[in-house]
Write an enzyme that holds these catalytic residues in place. Structure first.
Site, PDB file in Angstrom:
ATOM      1  CB  CYS B  51     -30.864 -10.847 -39.201  1.00  0.00           C
ATOM      2  SG  CYS B  51     -29.227 -10.394 -38.653  1.00  0.00           S
ATOM      3  CB  SER B 110     -25.427  -1.651 -33.714  1.00  0.00           C
ATOM      4  OG  SER B 110     -25.312  -1.090 -34.987  1.00  0.00           O
ATOM      5  CD  GLN B 121     -25.561  -5.754 -42.306  1.00  0.00           C
ATOM      6  OE1 GLN B 121     -25.847  -4.892 -41.485  1.00  0.00           O
ATOM      7  NE2 GLN B 121     -25.636  -7.056 -42.024  1.00  0.00           N
TER       8      GLN B 121
END
Lengths: 274, 440
Positions: B51, B110, B121
């Protein structure tokens, strides 16, 4: 150098390495040195037990009348309690306090020049065994409670005052676990201490025909018992926990230690080691 | 046989949430079909789509100029046009791409610095690429290296050790007080979003049960249902307090709803078992004086914010260390990439053989002692070096022949691994980078 003496040097070396492992583990916050410290202290503990057994088997009368033996037994009891707590409560951090303390007490025991007196026959009796065994086990427990109490007070103060919990503070167990160490020491240690005291009085009654002789050691022991009883009562009946019980545990052990090191070595009583 | 590594991507820094939503590669197969239809221009491909970011790793023969084509495929797979996408995309090449990938895996790129989810992920994306047979020599090696770099960053720096969200910080504190949360009960007073988040963390940490108290009972019931807890009317608040260990308050009340005198009685009833209060409301719901009571711990929003800010600053310091690790590891990876040419591998193989022969020779001569004649020493040295060179002759001839083929780098990689020329420790899951039945 005799075999028993050689073993004792090994024990000292193992406790030294074990202490180093515990200290490194806490400082670096890594599991490996702490585990190594535990294993090495464990090996030292087993050898220490063997050395005590040999001392007792070779000349029981000499061993039981010497301060060296009792201090060595105390040092061993400390680690016995540590290992029980380690398994039961996963309080491995106590190794940081117990192993160096055991090392220092054991070293101290070597400095004691004990008068080696023949043991009166009555010493071998059941009450004397009970008296010594239970008192040392409960003192070991109180030593642990004292260490846990100090850690509790320091950690609690930091949490209350909202200070950062990094470094050594982050590797300490939770307040709940530290309090559990105190609870265990009190619930098991107080009955043991009581048995130790009562059996000592009974033994004195049988041997010397009077249960209580106002000996300084006896007076100190009764005083410790009263404080210990107060802690036991408040904890069990009123549900005290946390800061107050931590302070009481520190006081009880401090008095035990003062009575053992002060009275047994420096005051003339029938409990004297010298 | 020289390779170009390209890394195309967009993330929270280069694109807003609407753009990220538009170009998230939900239909990865469509994208991959398109990229693979470019034929020999693309050797290997791996796609990570979350996302917050999309990262597309493409390995192509040097000078094949795939950039625009990949962007076209990406836009087409998202049902958009390439000019809409281009302004938001970054492209890294060669070692820059490697360094970027290492940074992503280590959480250095991040939104929450050092967050660990991205590594999982990335592992999933790699597995999908292996399953589809699109990960070959370079992607396999690069991803294994990526995982080991991320692990190194975690173990050698404190980047992920401290809480950087209010709710997580609250739960971490609760653990410092209670240790095991399995027998602890929590109470939510009010139903604010942040309290709800803290409750989610607490439930995640394993608290035994949770109850909700709110002025509007129906709202309390609704929330309690979500956490499989119980709801109580606001009037029951003080009566219920002795049963709970952790209290999170977030009501809109202008007056304190819990006072020190209430807590004294509560403590007696619970036999002085400790209680932890987390007051997230502004103005505060709990009288600050209760923090002075034994076995009571009170943290308000400012205290927790302070913890979080300190932790964030600490993570920034640790991130600097982590970036150093990433830089040095990407240079090492560059050396390996260069070695996929035949010449460096020949040099490495011969030097290693010679070094081993000299090491053994030294040991043997030491055993023979100082009286050993010089001509014997010389003869032994000639023998050892000749054996080492001849032993490598056939593997080198084999490699030279294979290097002419299309998948020659595969054999070079294999030779480097077999003779441990990169001095790497072989990861225990190294065999998993080969899909059974695939051409590799």
């Amino acid at each position: 150098m005799g075999f028993a003496e050689l073993i004792l040097y090994f024990v000292l070396a193992l406790y030294l390495v074990g202490s180093g492992g515990h200290i490194c583990g806490i400082l670096t916050r890594k599991e490996r040195p702490r585990a190594l410290g535990g294993v090495v202290s464990g090996a030292g503990f087993a050898l220490h037990g063997l050395s005590l057994g040999i001392m007792l088997a070779q000349t029981p009368s000499l061993a039981l009348a010497s301060g060296e033996f009792y201090l060595s037994l105390f040092s061993w009891s400390l680690l016995l309690v540590l290992f029980i707590l380690w398994v039961k409560l996963k309080l491995s951090f106590l190794g940081l306090i117990a192993t160096p303390l055991a090392l220092v007490i054991l070293l101290g025991s070597q400095a004691v020049t004990a008068a080696r007196l023949p043991l009166p026959p009555a010493l071998a009796g059941l009450f004397f065994g009970l008296h010594i065994g239970t008192l040392f086990a409960s003192m070991g427990l109180m030593a642990m409670a004292c260490a846990a109490g100090i850690a509790y007070l320091k950690l609690e103060k930091r949490i209350k005052s909202k200070e950062k919990l990094t470094g050594v503070w982050a590797s300490l167990p939770s307040l709940d676990k530290l309090d559990a160490a105190n609870r265990l020491a009190v619930t098991v240690g107080f009955p043991l201490y009581t048995i130790g005291l009562v059996s000592g009085f009974l033994w004195a009654g049988i041997t010397w025909k009077h249960f209580f002789s106002w000996d300084p050691k006896e007076v100190a022991a009764v005083f410790v018992w009263l404080l210990f009883a107060y802690l036991f009562h408040q904890r069990m009946a009123l549900g005290w926990r946390g800061r107050k019980t931590a302070w009481l545990a520190i006081w009880v052990f401090g008095l035990c230690l003062a009575s053992m090191l002060g009275i047994n070595f420096f005051v003339k009583t029938h409990h004297s080691f010298a | 046989m020289q390779h170009d590594i390209h890394l195309f991507g967009l993330n929270h820094r280069t694109a807003g949430v609407e753009v990220r939503e538009c170009f998230a590669l939900s239909d990865q197969e469509r994208f991959e079909e398109c990229v693979l239809s470019l034929g020999r221009a693309v050797d290997e491909v791996m796609v990570l789509s979350t996302c917050n970011r999309v990262e597309i790793l493409v390995v192509s023969p040097r000078g094949s100029g795939v950039s625009e084509k990949v962007l076209e495929c990406w836009a087409r797979a998202s049902g958009r046009h390439s000019p809409d996408l281009a302004p938001h995309v970054y492209e890294h090449r060669g070692l820059e791409a490697v360094e970027h990938l290492f940074q992503v895996a280590s959480g250095l790129d991040s939104m929450v610095l050092g967050e660990p989810q991205i590594l999982g992920q990335l592992k999933q994306a790699y597995k999908a690429s292996v399953d589809r047979g699109q990960a070959k020599v370079v992607v396999n090696r690069l991803l294994h290296k990526t995982f080991s770099v991320a692990k190194r960053v975690r173990t050698e720096t404190g980047i992920g050790t401290s809480a950087v969200s209010i709710s997580y910080a609250a739960v971490e504190l609760a653990k410092r007080i209670f240790g095991d949360m399995a027998d602890k009960k929590a109470m939510l007073i009010g139903a604010g979003e942040m309290a709800e988040l803290a409750a989610t963390h607490l439930v995640g940490a394993g608290v035994r049960s949770l109850c909700v108290v709110n002025r509007t009972l129906s709202r309390a019931e609704e929330l309690a249902k979500r956490f499989k807890g119980k709801a109580y009317a606001f009037a029951e608040l003080i009566d219920r307090l002795p049963e709970v260990d952790i209290v999170i308050t977030s009501t809109g009340s202008t007056e304190p709803i819990i006072r020190a005198r209430d807590i004294k009685d509560v403590l007696k009833k619970r036999k002085y078992r400790p209680m932890f209060f987390i007051d997230i409301a502004v103005p505060r719901d709990i009288d600050p004086d209760i923090n002075s009571l034994d076995n009571i711990y009170l943290y308000d929003i400012d205290d927790l914010k302070e913890v979080v800010e300190e932790n964030k600053a600490q993570r920034q310091t640790e991130a600097e260390k982590a970036r150093e690790i990433v830089k040095s590891e990407s240079i090492k990876f560059g050396h390996w990439l260069d070695s996929l040419d035949l010449q460096p591998t020949i040099v490495d193989l011969l030097s290693r053989g010679e070094a081993l022969a000299r090491k053994e020779l030294k040991r043997t001569l030491k055993r023979l002692g100082p009286d050993c004649p010089d001509e014997v020493r010389l003869a032994m040295e000639t023998l050892a070096l000749a054996v080492a060179r001849k032993l490598h002759h056939d593997p080198l001839v084999f490699l030279k022949r294979r290097a002419q083929e299309e998948s020659g780098e595969r054999f070079l990689d294999l030779a480097r691994r077999m003779f441990n020329l990169d001095q790497d420790t072989v990861p225990p899951d190294a065999h998993q980078d080969r899909k059974p039945g695939s051409e590799d």
